[in-house]
Design an enzyme around this catalytic site. Sequence first.
Site, PDB file in Angstrom:
ATOM      1  N   GLU A  21      -0.679   4.164  -8.139  1.00 53.66           N
ATOM      2  CA  GLU A  21      -1.274   3.212  -7.941  1.00 53.66           C
ATOM      3  C   GLU A  21      -3.078   2.996  -8.501  1.00 53.66           C
ATOM      4  O   GLU A  21      -3.151   2.499  -9.097  1.00 53.66           O
ATOM      5  CB  GLU A  21      -1.367   2.895  -6.942  1.00 53.66           C
ATOM      6  CG  GLU A  21       0.329   1.452  -6.297  1.00 53.66           C
ATOM      7  CD  GLU A  21       0.182   1.672  -4.824  1.00 53.66           C
ATOM      8  OE1 GLU A  21      -0.599   2.144  -3.605  1.00 53.66           O
ATOM      9  OE2 GLU A  21       1.488   1.627  -4.265  1.00 53.66           O
ATOM     10  N   ASP A  73      -8.719   1.655  -2.027  1.00 55.41           N
ATOM     11  CA  ASP A  73      -7.384   0.962  -1.323  1.00 55.41           C
ATOM     12  C   ASP A  73      -7.461   0.364  -0.404  1.00 55.41           C
ATOM     13  O   ASP A  73      -6.622   1.147   0.738  1.00 55.41           O
ATOM     14  CB  ASP A  73      -6.287   1.511  -2.301  1.00 55.41           C
ATOM     15  CG  ASP A  73      -4.786   0.330  -2.109  1.00 55.41           C
ATOM     16  OD1 ASP A  73      -5.136  -0.661  -2.089  1.00 55.41           O
ATOM     17  OD2 ASP A  73      -3.759   0.710  -3.402  1.00 55.41           O
ATOM     18  N   ASP A  98       2.971  -4.101  -9.359  1.00 53.43           N
ATOM     19  CA  ASP A  98       2.680  -2.882  -7.805  1.00 53.43           C
ATOM     20  C   ASP A  98       3.440  -3.816  -7.197  1.00 53.43           C
ATOM     21  O   ASP A  98       3.371  -4.977  -6.456  1.00 53.43           O
ATOM     22  CB  ASP A  98       0.948  -3.580  -8.006  1.00 53.43           C
ATOM     23  CG  ASP A  98       0.372  -3.660  -6.944  1.00 53.43           C
ATOM     24  OD1 ASP A  98       1.104  -2.946  -6.370  1.00 53.43           O
ATOM     25  OD2 ASP A  98      -0.589  -4.433  -6.561  1.00 53.43           O
ATOM     26  N   LYS A 121       8.178  -0.383   2.440  1.00 51.80           N
ATOM     27  CA  LYS A 121       7.739   0.245   1.959  1.00 51.80           C
ATOM     28  C   LYS A 121       7.431   1.724   2.137  1.00 51.80           C
ATOM     29  O   LYS A 121       7.592   2.695   2.009  1.00 51.80           O
ATOM     30  CB  LYS A 121       6.705   0.071   0.777  1.00 51.80           C
ATOM     31  CG  LYS A 121       5.648   0.552  -0.161  1.00 51.80           C
ATOM     32  CD  LYS A 121       5.081   0.128  -0.649  1.00 51.80           C
ATOM     33  CE  LYS A 121       4.110   0.973  -2.026  1.00 51.80           C
ATOM     34  NZ  LYS A 121       2.462   0.478  -2.486  1.00 51.80           N
TER      35      LYS A 121
END
Lengths: 228, 608
Positions: free
Chosen positions: B171, B193, B8, B70
Amino acid sequence: MASSSGSGGKRGKRPSSARLRTLVGGFKAEGEAKGRSKSAELDMEWGEIEHQMTPSTPLAETLVSLIQQTQLVIVESDRTDRDSTPLRVDLSEFGSVGPSYAQNAEGLATRMRDRFDAGDFQGAHDAARALLEREPDDADAKRVEERARSVLLDMFGACLGPLSSVPYLALPLGDVMSLGLDHRAGFVLSQIDGVSAFDDILDVTGMPRLDSMRILCDLLVSKVIALR
Amino acid sequence: MERVIGIDLGTTNSCVAIVENGTPVVIPNRGGYKTTPSQVAITEAGKRLVGHIAKRQAVTNAENTVYAAKRLIGRKWNSPAVVQSISNCSYRIVEGPHGDVRIALRDRVYSVPEISAMVLQEMKTIAEDYLGEEVQKAVVTVPAYFNDGQRQATKDAGTIAGLDVIRIINEPTAAALAYGFGKKVDRMVAVYDLGGGTFDISILEIGSQGVFRVVSTAGDTFLGGEDFDHRLIDWLVEGFQKEHGIDLKQDRMALQRLKDAAEKAKCELSSVRETEVNLPFIISTGSNEALHLQRTIKREDLESLTKDLVERTLTICQSTLEEAGIERDEVEDVILVGGMTRMPLVQQRVAELLEREPSKGVHPDEVVALGAAIQGSALLDESQELILLDVTPHTLGIMIVGGYFEELIPKDTTVPTARSKVFTTVRDNQTAVKILVLQGESNRAEENELLGEFVLTGLRRAPRGQVEIEVTFEINADGIVSVVAKDLETGHQQSITVTATSGLTPDEIKSMVSESKDYAVDRRSSDEFEGIRQEAEKLVFDIEKLFPEVEQIVAGSDFGKDAVEKAQGVLSRAKAAIERRDEEGVKEQIEALQRTHRMFKGVVAKTT
């Protein structure tokens, strides 16, 4: 960490803070002369202090040294000799003295050499750095800075032992709070988690390695931290 | 046995997992933590720091510490996310040679995949240390909204890190995989999330036959746990300012400590109702004194400081459900992902919005990596039936007359898919048509991302509107987009396959792979040397401590004098070998050091 002023010496009549301001202002206005004032009052006042220190030391150096070595802090006025608490002087008011001396390249060079010869590598290093800020190409200063730094690193390295050692906080937090640390030492102390080695701590402080090592040594010697 | 790790690769933290004996497990790092900060720093001495150690110096070495890479990966230089990052980030973001994004650290410029590769390499190392063997294959997760370029850049980062990324998965899909692992479930779930830097909400259908389909997804790439930390930091700073008239934000050391303390307090307030922030010697005053920061914070304080942030996530949830045409009662379970979902207020508000208590069966920090590991294991073992059906994260279409964007494949369409539309010429005697393939949600073509272009020529000369051209978009199971334009009258056609690019050329990637390999070798040998060095240094230190006593004891004896001289020689040789970083030399001296140490201890013991 305020410590007493004029410790060990006979203390004459203290000038009030207002007079201190005048004297310092006068001193600054007089320029670089060896610290000798033309003012009779000034001579008298500072003469006493000078007498308590090293007679041959110039006044400016005496004052700076006094401030640096005894760490005079905070202002108080209208004191009497019977006061048991130490004399405290506002550094912000004396700020004009420190820098004016520190900016004197010749004085710095002398101080740097004297300190180095006397084996005070920290003092020599600090003076060399101050001198390099003013004279970046000064070969002597570069050499002294490098040598003093190397000696200091060795000294601090010997004090800390292997950098893979893991330090931990040896005092309860309540006791730590009562220590006279500055914020840099506080920051280094906050990085000591009982898991990270000296090596890791030196990487994360963001300070020059020499400074971080010195603080760690101080903390170790004063038993604020210990090693696993 | 071949292993596949699941990674992850988070905006704020990363996590690595593996399936062992049929059970997915998260692998802790050397510090024992199950997640590793996705941060990379270069120190003044040029040393590379990754993970917790980089995070701990992030404020004091702000210009040379990369976080949230990211948000930049696979993006074009002029994209809104990059523009926003440039204004927010403490490190220097510069334009790359291919219109991509690069990061300047110290005296070097790095591509974003290179930075992400450093984090992936760290995760690879964590897995290898745990397994005691080299790991090459990985499944890496990305947000569901990542476009082809971002996915390709993530894949490139894996390649640079020495990993064969056998699959990139979404994800929320990974989270749902871990949630449904070992169960026969057939339901629609919401994956909420809220991580350290981003928020995503996804609606998934999990089929009993092992089919996972992302129905809808949305989010905010600039909303996460760090925003909660900042609110707490501001509160502490304001309080201190009122009390002492000092702005702690002006001091980097103070700010670093505040950041660490705020995050810690925030985490603690998820399980206790009040906690104390205690930062001794936080700042020095002009009068050579250091001040302490001591403050008690209650859970209610944190909630009132951050309530609007929680509400922002709920607004996104609501609009996602509405856009997907899903009623709240259709959502049968809620999976919470990301450390921030431990906050009681978040759990409460999500439960109120979706009218059900969130699932307690998954670990919010680990669930995505566990899902990736499950997928990796399934890819190795063909007997496991897992079908992941993804959706298109963005609308795909072409530019039409007037600079407008004509949609062909809407957002959230399940792939594989194919859609066609017929267009006509817009000018008399038009013999060619240019097809601009775009993705995005704006009705203005220029505001969307250009994926590729091609020209269909040889059209019949005719008045405008008479020649018909059929445009077909196709996305296969691997997410590869191809577009065909066909003259319906002649059957003549032209096509393009959209190849995702990360902004790096094959040569650049090759060179980065080689550099990364060298670094990995250097690091391994450096780690080995460190172990030996530490052992030698400890012995040197112990011997030097005994030296004065031994010298005193043996003074006067010739034998003793000789032994002390020999010991001095051993110490000098050992120190010189350490200084030279001569691994073999240090190894050779360790035995001599051990002998000397034993002898010294013996001498001291005999006389006490």
